[in-house]
Write a protein that holds these residues in place. Structure first.
Motif, mmCIF file in Angstrom:
data_model
loop_
_atom_site.group_PDB
_atom_site.id
_atom_site.type_symbol
_atom_site.label_atom_id
_atom_site.label_comp_id
_atom_site.label_asym_id
_atom_site.label_seq_id
_atom_site.Cartn_x
_atom_site.Cartn_y
_atom_site.Cartn_z
ATOM 1 N N ASP A 144 84.926 -4.968 30.352
ATOM 2 C CA ASP A 144 83.532 -5.114 30.771
ATOM 3 C C ASP A 144 83.244 -6.566 31.154
ATOM 4 O OD1 ASP A 144 83.001 -2.470 30.300
ATOM 5 O OD2 ASP A 144 81.791 -2.790 28.491
ATOM 6 N N VAL A 145 82.446 -6.766 32.215
ATOM 7 C CA VAL A 145 82.014 -8.110 32.592
ATOM 8 C C VAL A 145 80.930 -8.567 31.622
ATOM 9 C CG1 VAL A 145 80.918 -9.523 34.362
ATOM 10 C CG2 VAL A 145 82.601 -7.790 35.012
ATOM 11 N N LEU A 146 81.203 -9.657 30.926
ATOM 12 C CA LEU A 146 80.272 -10.168 29.916
ATOM 13 C C LEU A 146 79.509 -11.400 30.394
ATOM 14 C CD1 LEU A 146 82.559 -9.840 26.756
ATOM 15 C CD2 LEU A 146 80.968 -8.153 27.713
ATOM 16 N N LEU A 147 80.173 -12.255 31.148
ATOM 17 C CA LEU A 147 79.553 -13.467 31.672
ATOM 18 C C LEU A 147 79.905 -13.601 33.145
ATOM 19 C CD1 LEU A 147 80.437 -16.015 28.810
ATOM 20 C CD2 LEU A 147 78.317 -14.714 29.073
ATOM 21 N N GLU A 148 78.965 -14.127 33.926
ATOM 22 C CA GLU A 148 79.174 -14.275 35.365
ATOM 23 C C GLU A 148 78.966 -15.721 35.791
ATOM 24 O OE1 GLU A 148 76.422 -11.495 37.008
ATOM 25 O OE2 GLU A 148 77.806 -9.801 36.811
ATOM 26 N N PRO A 149 79.558 -16.130 36.918
ATOM 27 C CA PRO A 149 79.366 -17.501 37.411
ATOM 28 C C PRO A 149 77.891 -17.822 37.602
ATOM 29 C CG PRO A 149 81.151 -16.423 38.599
ATOM 30 C CD PRO A 149 80.507 -15.361 37.755
ATOM 31 N N GLY A 150 77.540 -19.068 37.279
ATOM 32 C CA GLY A 150 76.166 -19.510 37.412
ATOM 33 C C GLY A 150 75.399 -19.536 36.113
ATOM 34 N N MET A 151 75.948 -18.910 35.078
ATOM 35 C CA MET A 151 75.262 -18.897 33.790
ATOM 36 C C MET A 151 75.452 -20.238 33.085
ATOM 37 S SD MET A 151 76.313 -15.055 32.480
ATOM 38 C CE MET A 151 75.052 -14.985 31.199
ATOM 39 N N CYS A 152 74.375 -20.739 32.494
ATOM 40 C CA CYS A 152 74.467 -21.963 31.691
ATOM 41 C C CYS A 152 74.962 -21.597 30.299
ATOM 42 C CB CYS A 152 73.117 -22.656 31.618
ATOM 43 S SG CYS A 152 73.168 -24.274 30.812
ATOM 44 N N LEU A 153 75.927 -22.328 29.809
ATOM 45 C CA LEU A 153 76.589 -21.976 28.557
ATOM 46 C C LEU A 153 75.856 -22.563 27.363
ATOM 47 C CD1 LEU A 153 80.306 -22.449 29.679
ATOM 48 C CD2 LEU A 153 78.937 -20.352 29.625
ATOM 49 N N GLY A 154 75.089 -21.698 26.697
ATOM 50 C CA GLY A 154 74.432 -22.042 25.451
ATOM 51 C C GLY A 154 75.110 -21.340 24.297
ATOM 52 N N GLY A 155 74.414 -21.259 23.174
ATOM 53 C CA GLY A 155 74.994 -20.645 21.981
ATOM 54 C C GLY A 155 75.473 -19.223 22.189
ATOM 55 N N PRO A 156 74.663 -18.307 22.751
ATOM 56 C CA PRO A 156 75.128 -16.930 22.934
ATOM 57 C C PRO A 156 76.346 -16.825 23.847
ATOM 58 C CG PRO A 156 72.746 -17.042 23.099
ATOM 59 C CD PRO A 156 73.238 -18.453 23.068
ATOM 60 N N GLU A 157 76.346 -17.626 24.929
ATOM 61 C CA GLU A 157 77.463 -17.561 25.860
ATOM 62 C C GLU A 157 78.749 -18.105 25.232
ATOM 63 O OE1 GLU A 157 73.684 -17.308 27.803
ATOM 64 O OE2 GLU A 157 74.481 -18.945 26.562
ATOM 65 N N VAL A 158 78.633 -19.191 24.471
ATOM 66 C CA VAL A 158 79.818 -19.733 23.799
ATOM 67 C C VAL A 158 80.338 -18.748 22.763
ATOM 68 C CG1 VAL A 158 80.634 -21.571 22.268
ATOM 69 C CG2 VAL A 158 79.232 -22.147 24.260
ATOM 70 N N ALA A 159 79.430 -18.021 22.107
ATOM 71 C CA ALA A 159 79.871 -16.997 21.164
ATOM 72 C C ALA A 159 80.702 -15.929 21.862
ATOM 73 C CB ALA A 159 78.663 -16.357 20.483
ATOM 74 N N VAL A 160 80.270 -15.507 23.036
ATOM 75 C CA VAL A 160 81.023 -14.503 23.801
ATOM 76 C C VAL A 160 82.385 -15.058 24.219
ATOM 77 C CG1 VAL A 160 81.085 -13.243 25.985
ATOM 78 C CG2 VAL A 160 79.009 -13.223 24.587
ATOM 79 N N LEU A 161 82.424 -16.308 24.667
ATOM 80 C CA LEU A 161 83.700 -16.921 25.056
ATOM 81 C C LEU A 161 84.656 -16.967 23.871
ATOM 82 C CD1 LEU A 161 82.296 -19.872 27.198
ATOM 83 C CD2 LEU A 161 83.615 -17.949 28.076
ATOM 84 N N ALA A 162 84.165 -17.446 22.737
ATOM 85 C CA ALA A 162 85.029 -17.543 21.553
ATOM 86 C C ALA A 162 85.464 -16.166 21.086
ATOM 87 C CB ALA A 162 84.286 -18.269 20.430
ATOM 88 N N GLY A 163 84.543 -15.209 21.102
ATOM 89 C CA GLY A 163 84.859 -13.879 20.625
ATOM 90 C C GLY A 163 85.835 -13.117 21.497
ATOM 91 N N ASN A 164 86.084 -13.644 22.706
ATOM 92 C CA ASN A 164 87.008 -12.980 23.617
ATOM 93 C C ASN A 164 88.211 -13.858 23.960
ATOM 94 O OD1 ASN A 164 85.772 -10.225 24.684
ATOM 95 N ND2 ASN A 164 84.098 -11.656 24.317
ATOM 96 N N GLY A 165 88.473 -14.844 23.116
ATOM 97 C CA GLY A 165 89.710 -15.616 23.223
ATOM 98 C C GLY A 165 89.774 -16.580 24.382
ATOM 99 N N VAL A 166 88.618 -17.021 24.910
ATOM 100 C CA VAL A 166 88.622 -17.960 26.036
ATOM 101 C C VAL A 166 88.627 -19.376 25.466
ATOM 102 C CG1 VAL A 166 87.474 -18.684 28.155
ATOM 103 C CG2 VAL A 166 87.350 -16.291 27.427
ATOM 104 N N ALA A 167 89.808 -19.953 25.353
ATOM 105 C CA ALA A 167 89.937 -21.290 24.771
ATOM 106 C C ALA A 167 89.630 -22.389 25.770
ATOM 107 C CB ALA A 167 91.347 -21.489 24.221
ATOM 108 N N GLU A 168 89.828 -22.106 27.066
ATOM 109 C CA GLU A 168 89.467 -23.022 28.144
ATOM 110 C C GLU A 168 88.631 -22.252 29.147
ATOM 111 O OE1 GLU A 168 92.800 -24.880 29.986
ATOM 112 O OE2 GLU A 168 92.965 -26.407 28.427
ATOM 113 N N VAL A 169 87.632 -22.906 29.697
ATOM 114 C CA VAL A 169 86.699 -22.207 30.571
ATOM 115 C C VAL A 169 86.471 -23.031 31.837
ATOM 116 C CG1 VAL A 169 84.730 -23.221 29.337
ATOM 117 C CG2 VAL A 169 84.412 -21.156 30.691
#
Length: 400
Positions: A144-169
């Protein structure tokens, strides 16, 4: 002398000329506040298993009508999945644990009573099948697409990145900026003042405004009122930096060398001189390799107004960084203006009893008088057409 541009035309020309600064990969821990430049998909289902939502006991309610269960095991968070082999028994569980095989319901510990090796349900408690179980895949499915280009990375977005193993973004690149203060009269903040000198403040003020908006790669430079020195300094900086912000030397005085130096270096002039006060001499152009050059007037109020009205919004738009939108305010008192110019007037903003935003004009004596600016929150933009803008006028407010 070229005709003065309107504020709206200047804004449009800058927006159209601004380059895209590209993207870069950063560690997750450095991504907060940056703008996403990649699609992020779910690494796997979330939750990846039927998850226990309360501390208590897990039972097979669909297979048993008992209210007294013998304890047969323990399922902690992080343990491999256990199995309930007898539906007349229960397994102790903790929040976040896998729901044991054979179980379909969780009873909160508050609704039970421990009696030796048995758990008894509270007399007035009526559980339902499936309660306090977070089903596998309820949050998202693999891919599933969880985050899309153009989104500003705040707390919720960083949580999604961490929860899906994205160590570099991949994020929008933040351009390198150098602020160049011009003028023989300028002394450093820690230098002794000689006769005829003033302390330079514009470069520090502009750097603070840029850093507050997320532009961290900011350097300072200074150049004397000399054409050869100005040209040499700008040539070096155009080679190494992406954005140059000059303060001073941009008007039509006999020692205002900035426009000539920039022409010599092949910087294309996009605009020079805007029908506004303060800040009429402002200059903007694009270098041979797409470098961005803002040349702001040297008076402190002019420099800060032009930065807030043009420089910061242009850089924020080019990098996708969120900008605080201007807002309407109501003038508390009349303001004298020039009908031929757009006026930018510093104001103190407060709210009246009805919650309406009110602006008290605090115009400085001249654009060189900046000591009163800390008592203001920003400035209002008053369009041309009136010699006196009356109290009660609704104007557009820009924060410093």
């Amino acid at each position: 002398m070229s005709e003065l541009l309107s504020v709206a035309d200047a804004e449009q020309l800058i927006r159209q000329a601004m380059p895209v600064f590209g993207s870069e990969r950063v560690a997750l821990d450095a991504a907060a506040g940056r703008v996403l430049r990649q699609i992020v998909r779910a690494e796997r289902e979330q939750p990846p298993f039927d998850r226990v939502m309360m501390d208590g006991i897990a039972i097979a309610m669909s297979s048993s009508s008992r209210r007294r269960f013998m304890l047969s095991g323990l399922q902690l968070a992080g343990m491999v999945q256990q199995t309930l082999s007898d539906p007349d028994t229960c397994i102790e569980v903790t929040t976040g644990a896998m729901l044991p095989r054979g179980c379909d319901t969780v009873i909160p510990v508050e609704q039970t009573k421990r009696d030796g090796e048995y758990y008894l349900l509270a007399d007035d408690y009526a559980p339902t099948i499936g309660q306090f179980v977070h089903p596998r895949g309820a949050d998202c499915r693999t891919g599933d697409v969880l985050l899309e280009p153009g989104m500003c990375l705040g707390g919720p977005e960083v949580a999604v990145l961490a929860g899906n193993g994205v160590a570099e973004v991949e994020v929008a690149a933040i351009p390198s900026v150098t602020i160049i203060a011009t003028g023989d009269e300028l002394a450093g903040v820690d230098q002794p003042l000689l006769e005829g000198q003033i302390r330079g403040s514009n470069d520090r003020a502009l750097a603070a405004a840029l850093r507050a908006c997320g532009f961290d790669d900011v350097q300072l430079a200074r150049v004397a009122d000399d054409l050869a020195a100005t040209t040499a300094t700008l040539a070096e900086l155009l080679y190494t930096r992406q954005v140059l912000v000059l303060s001073g030397g941009v008007s039509v005085g006999q020692r205002d060398y900035v426009p000539e130096a920039l022409r010599t270096l092949g910087v294309r002039q996009v605009l020079h001189r805007i029908a506004q006060r303060p800040g009429k001499p402002m200059w903007f152009g694009i270098g041979p390799q797409g470098q961005v050059v803002f040349a702001l007037p040297g008076n402190p109020v002019s420099a800060l107004v032009c930065a807030a009205r043009y420089l910061l919004p242009a850089l924020q738009s080019a990098t996708g960084l969120a900008a605080e939108p201007p807002m309407p305010v109501c003038l508390e008192s009349a303001v004298d203006t020039n009908p031929a110019l757009t006026f930018f007037v510093p104001v103190h903003v407060h709210h009246d009893a009805s919650g309406r935003a009110m602006a008290t004009p605090l115009p400085p004596g001249t654009s060189g008088d900046f000591s009163s600016l800390p008592r203001t929150h920003g400035f209002v933009e008053l369009p041309p057409g009136l010699a006196v803008v009356p109290a009660g006028t609704v104007a557009t407010f820009y924060r410093w």
